[in-house]
Design a protein around this motif. Sequence first.
Motif, PDB file in Angstrom:
ATOM      1  N   ASP A  95       0.819  -1.210   0.000  1.00  0.00           N
ATOM      2  CA  ASP A  95       0.000   0.000   0.000  1.00  0.00           C
ATOM      3  C   ASP A  95       0.854   1.262   0.000  1.00  0.00           C
ATOM      4  O   ASP A  95       0.342   2.353  -0.251  1.00  0.00           O
ATOM      5  CB  ASP A  95      -0.926   0.019   1.219  1.00  0.00           C
ATOM      6  N   TYR A  96       2.128   1.126   0.310  1.00  0.00           N
ATOM      7  CA  TYR A  96       3.017   2.285   0.429  1.00  0.00           C
ATOM      8  C   TYR A  96       4.132   2.314  -0.618  1.00  0.00           C
ATOM      9  O   TYR A  96       4.718   3.367  -0.843  1.00  0.00           O
ATOM     10  CB  TYR A  96       3.636   2.335   1.829  1.00  0.00           C
ATOM     11  N   PHE A  97       4.440   1.171  -1.221  1.00  0.00           N
ATOM     12  CA  PHE A  97       5.542   1.079  -2.177  1.00  0.00           C
ATOM     13  C   PHE A  97       5.072   0.367  -3.432  1.00  0.00           C
ATOM     14  O   PHE A  97       4.273  -0.560  -3.362  1.00  0.00           O
ATOM     15  CB  PHE A  97       6.722   0.303  -1.584  1.00  0.00           C
ATOM     16  N   GLN A  98       5.615   0.809  -4.569  1.00  0.00           N
ATOM     17  CA  GLN A  98       5.350   0.171  -5.856  1.00  0.00           C
ATOM     18  C   GLN A  98       6.670  -0.358  -6.394  1.00  0.00           C
ATOM     19  O   GLN A  98       7.725   0.168  -6.068  1.00  0.00           O
ATOM     20  CB  GLN A  98       4.753   1.184  -6.835  1.00  0.00           C
ATOM     21  N   PRO A  99       6.633  -1.388  -7.267  1.00  0.00           N
ATOM     22  CA  PRO A  99       7.881  -1.867  -7.874  1.00  0.00           C
ATOM     23  C   PRO A  99       8.539  -0.749  -8.681  1.00  0.00           C
ATOM     24  O   PRO A  99       7.822   0.080  -9.242  1.00  0.00           O
ATOM     25  CB  PRO A  99       7.424  -3.006  -8.779  1.00  0.00           C
ATOM     26  N   PRO A 100       9.827  -0.692  -8.722  1.00  0.00           N
ATOM     27  CA  PRO A 100      10.750  -1.588  -8.039  1.00  0.00           C
ATOM     28  C   PRO A 100      10.840  -1.235  -6.558  1.00  0.00           C
ATOM     29  O   PRO A 100      10.974  -0.063  -6.191  1.00  0.00           O
ATOM     30  CB  PRO A 100      12.091  -1.331  -8.733  1.00  0.00           C
ATOM     31  N   TYR A 101      10.721  -2.246  -5.719  1.00  0.00           N
ATOM     32  CA  TYR A 101      10.750  -2.054  -4.274  1.00  0.00           C
ATOM     33  C   TYR A 101      12.162  -1.725  -3.807  1.00  0.00           C
ATOM     34  O   TYR A 101      13.142  -2.083  -4.458  1.00  0.00           O
ATOM     35  CB  TYR A 101      10.252  -3.313  -3.567  1.00  0.00           C
ATOM     36  N   PRO A 102      12.256  -1.062  -2.654  1.00  0.00           N
ATOM     37  CA  PRO A 102      13.592  -0.765  -2.129  1.00  0.00           C
ATOM     38  C   PRO A 102      14.294  -2.026  -1.647  1.00  0.00           C
ATOM     39  O   PRO A 102      13.641  -3.048  -1.385  1.00  0.00           O
ATOM     40  CB  PRO A 102      13.305   0.175  -0.952  1.00  0.00           C
ATOM     41  N   ALA A 103      15.597  -1.939  -1.522  1.00  0.00           N
ATOM     42  CA  ALA A 103      16.328  -3.007  -0.826  1.00  0.00           C
ATOM     43  C   ALA A 103      15.789  -3.030   0.596  1.00  0.00           C
ATOM     44  O   ALA A 103      15.360  -2.005   1.128  1.00  0.00           O
ATOM     45  CB  ALA A 103      17.826  -2.714  -0.845  1.00  0.00           C
ATOM     46  N   ARG A 104      15.809  -4.211   1.227  1.00  0.00           N
ATOM     47  CA  ARG A 104      15.162  -4.311   2.528  1.00  0.00           C
ATOM     48  C   ARG A 104      15.808  -5.383   3.373  1.00  0.00           C
ATOM     49  O   ARG A 104      16.299  -6.390   2.866  1.00  0.00           O
ATOM     50  CB  ARG A 104      13.686  -4.635   2.319  1.00  0.00           C
ATOM     51  N   ALA A 105      15.774  -5.169   4.670  1.00  0.00           N
ATOM     52  CA  ALA A 105      16.154  -6.198   5.633  1.00  0.00           C
ATOM     53  C   ALA A 105      15.034  -6.277   6.659  1.00  0.00           C
ATOM     54  O   ALA A 105      14.465  -5.260   7.052  1.00  0.00           O
ATOM     55  CB  ALA A 105      17.470  -5.855   6.315  1.00  0.00           C
ATOM     56  N   VAL A 106      14.702  -7.486   7.068  1.00  0.00           N
ATOM     57  CA  VAL A 106      13.747  -7.707   8.155  1.00  0.00           C
ATOM     58  C   VAL A 106      14.510  -8.440   9.241  1.00  0.00           C
ATOM     59  O   VAL A 106      15.046  -9.522   9.002  1.00  0.00           O
ATOM     60  CB  VAL A 106      12.520  -8.509   7.685  1.00  0.00           C
TER      61      VAL A 106
END
Length: 128
Positions: A95-106
């Motif tokens: 709902d907040y990001f569209q492709p291309p998505y940011p790099a991410r760590a969980v």
Amino acid sequence: MPREVIQTDNAPLAIGTYSQAVKVGDVVYLSGQIPLEPKTMELVEGDMEAQIRQVFENLKVVAEAAGGSLAQVVKLNIYLTDLTHFPLVNATMTDYFQPPYPARAVIGVAALPREVAVEMDAIVHLGD
């Protein structure tokens, strides 16, 4: 290169020795946000989805105060005290990001400030 401190009343005030964000050139480093409502500085009421949404909203307004948007986030770090919430983070993130998505760590953590279940920080690139 000079740095600029970013501050907005539309996001929770810093509750420690840090700035909401720091801008260096065309890069903005957003400090960790937890699910606090900016006006009351109280934890948002509701379920885990409400908490996740509040964190994204807090990041959004800080990015905007720096002259950017969530669309310019290049790196997102998500800290969860319970990794079973990972699918909900993924679903809400769309709902907040569209492709291309940011790099991410969980990252699973034992505890977070004010005993919340989620915190996020981000890096925004204001350039092209």
